[in-house]
Write a protein that holds these residues in place. Structure first.
Motif, mmCIF file in Angstrom:
data_model
loop_
_atom_site.group_PDB
_atom_site.id
_atom_site.type_symbol
_atom_site.label_atom_id
_atom_site.label_comp_id
_atom_site.label_asym_id
_atom_site.label_seq_id
_atom_site.Cartn_x
_atom_site.Cartn_y
_atom_site.Cartn_z
ATOM 1 N N HIS A 150 0.810 -1.216 0.000
ATOM 2 C CA HIS A 150 0.000 0.000 0.000
ATOM 3 C C HIS A 150 0.850 1.276 0.000
ATOM 4 O O HIS A 150 0.277 2.380 -0.046
ATOM 5 N N LEU A 151 2.156 1.155 0.031
ATOM 6 C CA LEU A 151 2.999 2.351 0.043
ATOM 7 C C LEU A 151 2.956 3.085 -1.301
ATOM 8 O O LEU A 151 2.623 4.272 -1.365
ATOM 9 N N ALA A 152 3.325 2.409 -2.359
ATOM 10 C CA ALA A 152 3.413 3.064 -3.671
ATOM 11 C C ALA A 152 2.094 3.695 -4.107
ATOM 12 O O ALA A 152 2.093 4.844 -4.578
ATOM 13 N N PRO A 153 0.940 3.017 -3.985
ATOM 14 C CA PRO A 153 -0.311 3.653 -4.414
ATOM 15 C C PRO A 153 -0.625 4.944 -3.659
ATOM 16 O O PRO A 153 -1.371 5.795 -4.167
ATOM 17 N N ASN A 154 -0.050 5.091 -2.458
ATOM 18 C CA ASN A 154 -0.274 6.298 -1.673
ATOM 19 C C ASN A 154 0.882 7.291 -1.762
ATOM 20 O O ASN A 154 0.921 8.273 -1.012
ATOM 21 N N GLY A 155 1.815 7.039 -2.677
ATOM 22 C CA GLY A 155 2.914 7.976 -2.891
ATOM 23 C C GLY A 155 3.907 8.038 -1.755
ATOM 24 O O GLY A 155 4.547 9.076 -1.541
ATOM 25 N N LEU A 156 4.089 6.947 -1.023
ATOM 26 C CA LEU A 156 4.935 6.927 0.162
ATOM 27 C C LEU A 156 6.200 6.118 -0.076
ATOM 28 O O LEU A 156 6.173 5.053 -0.686
ATOM 29 N N SER A 157 7.300 6.625 0.441
ATOM 30 C CA SER A 157 8.558 5.880 0.444
ATOM 31 C C SER A 157 8.660 5.088 1.747
ATOM 32 O O SER A 157 7.838 5.232 2.655
ATOM 33 N N PHE A 158 9.694 4.252 1.831
ATOM 34 C CA PHE A 158 9.875 3.403 3.003
ATOM 35 C C PHE A 158 11.263 3.603 3.584
ATOM 36 O O PHE A 158 12.271 3.387 2.908
ATOM 37 N N ASP A 159 11.316 4.050 4.846
ATOM 38 C CA ASP A 159 12.569 4.128 5.585
ATOM 39 C C ASP A 159 12.787 2.803 6.303
ATOM 40 O O ASP A 159 11.978 2.404 7.149
ATOM 41 N N LEU A 160 13.867 2.128 5.956
ATOM 42 C CA LEU A 160 14.172 0.797 6.488
ATOM 43 C C LEU A 160 15.307 0.888 7.492
ATOM 44 O O LEU A 160 16.408 1.323 7.159
ATOM 45 N N GLN A 161 15.028 0.481 8.718
ATOM 46 C CA GLN A 161 16.085 0.356 9.716
ATOM 47 C C GLN A 161 16.232 -1.111 10.078
ATOM 48 O O GLN A 161 15.334 -1.716 10.668
ATOM 49 N N THR A 162 17.383 -1.675 9.717
ATOM 50 C CA THR A 162 17.624 -3.091 9.975
ATOM 51 C C THR A 162 19.123 -3.335 9.953
ATOM 52 O O THR A 162 19.862 -2.627 9.261
ATOM 53 N N PRO A 163 19.624 -4.311 10.704
ATOM 54 C CA PRO A 163 21.051 -4.652 10.611
ATOM 55 C C PRO A 163 21.382 -5.202 9.233
ATOM 56 O O PRO A 163 20.539 -5.782 8.551
ATOM 57 N N TRP A 164 22.630 -5.070 8.847
ATOM 58 C CA TRP A 164 23.041 -5.414 7.489
ATOM 59 C C TRP A 164 22.767 -6.868 7.121
ATOM 60 O O TRP A 164 22.587 -7.199 5.949
ATOM 61 N N TRP A 165 22.714 -7.754 8.094
ATOM 62 C CA TRP A 165 22.523 -9.174 7.739
ATOM 63 C C TRP A 165 21.082 -9.481 7.302
ATOM 64 O O TRP A 165 20.797 -10.596 6.897
#
Length: 308
Positions: A150-165
């Motif tokens: 549902h992000l793209a249809p609403n014009g929203l980007s995604f901030d991802l916080q996660t360890p590199w693995w």
């Protein structure tokens, strides 16, 4: 050099409920250790004192783990703050993608001209060998992915916080959703600075960077117990820039969280020293232009002055 701070936080814990700051029991295993110094209000006036001497022309507010039962309350609060203080410029809201109300929340965010995206920290494990693809709450969880759609249809980007693995999962997510911009927070969290740790981080980052809809925030790379170490951080910063290019990379303070390990001046002076050999245009990308473009930051009014 102008600055758009691509990752900043404000909070008023005397008026609002942020569990990690308000509850008596602290979070276990916080990456910078004891964070009791953050249990105070942090507002634009505090940020301006910290950033004094720098030409900050805008800032991206990122959700602060506000009461998860009231994510829209945080946006109402921060919009009111911005109207008074001319900071922040835009916002990234809180959303729990695997909750049943995610579609409605993301639609509300998409209709709000102040919102640019959301952040949800997917389930993560503490070491590379413990990764379980498709685990509940992870980027491979079907319920989580249903919300992500549902992000793209609403014009929203995604901030991802996660360890590199977890970046192999993130690359698959990026490939499957090429219409959604994914912005990796805090440089993929390269906390293990051993040769083996940095090798694993770089390989994972290279995999993730191979998707054209991915970007990186170079931030959150302080080392507990040490003043912001320019020489130790140099390869981390330069490797990230090499892998993504300056057009897909941006600097951020992560203030006030990173005030636990460095002053604002130490962080941005460190970025300045490390990138001294780059061209003026490349440096502009990193310090403000990439953030301005990806977050659509309005630049009409300087953020260095509070609104009249």
């Amino acid at each position: 050099m102008k600055i758009i701070d691509a990752h900043q936080h404000f909070w008023d814990i005397t008026s609002n409920y942020l569990p990690w700051l308000c509850d008596a029991e602290p979070l276990p295993n916080f990456r910078y250790g004891d964070y009791s110094a953050l249990r105070r209000n942090y507002m634009p006036a505090d940020y301006r004192r910290d950033s004094e001497g720098f030409e900050v022309i805008g800032g991206v507010f990122v959700e602060t783990e506000w009461d998860p039962g009231d994510p829209l309350g945080e946006i109402a609060w921060v919009k009111n703050l911005a109207a008074r203080e001319a900071l922040p410029s835009v916002a990234v809201g809180q959303a729990w993608l695997d909750r049943g109300d995610a579609p409605e929340l993301l639609a509300a965010y998409g209709a709000d001209g102040f919102l640019r995206g959301i952040r949800h920290k997917p389930r993560a494990v503490g070491r590379p060998e413990a990764v379980e693809p498709g685990a509940p709450g992870s980027m491979g969880d079907p319920a989580w992915r249903r919300g992500f759609r549902h992000l793209a249809p609403n014009g929203l980007s995604f901030d991802l916080q996660t360890p590199w693995w977890h970046l192999a999962e993130a690359r698959q997510l990026a490939d499957d959703h090429g219409d959604t911009v994914i912005i990796l927070n805090h440089t993929g969290l390269p906390s293990d600075r051993s040769p083996e740790g940095l090798k694993g981080w770089r390989e994972a980052l290279a995999l993730f960077a191979g998707a054209p809809n991915t970007l990186i925030k170079i931030s959150g790379i302080g080392v507990p117990g040490s003043a912001w170490p320019v020489e130790a951080n140099r390869p981390v910063v330069l490797d990230a820039i090499e892998l993504f290019g300056t057009g897909r990379a941006m600097f951020a303070s992560n203030f006030p969280v990173d005030s636990l390990v460095a002053t604002y001046r130490e962080i941005y002076s460190g970025f300045d020293r490390i990138t001294g050999s780059l061209t003026a245009s490349e440096r502009e990308d990193l310090f403000w232009r990439t953030a301005a473009e990806v977050y659509r930051v309005p630049l009409e009014q300087p953020a260095s002055k509070a609104a009249e």
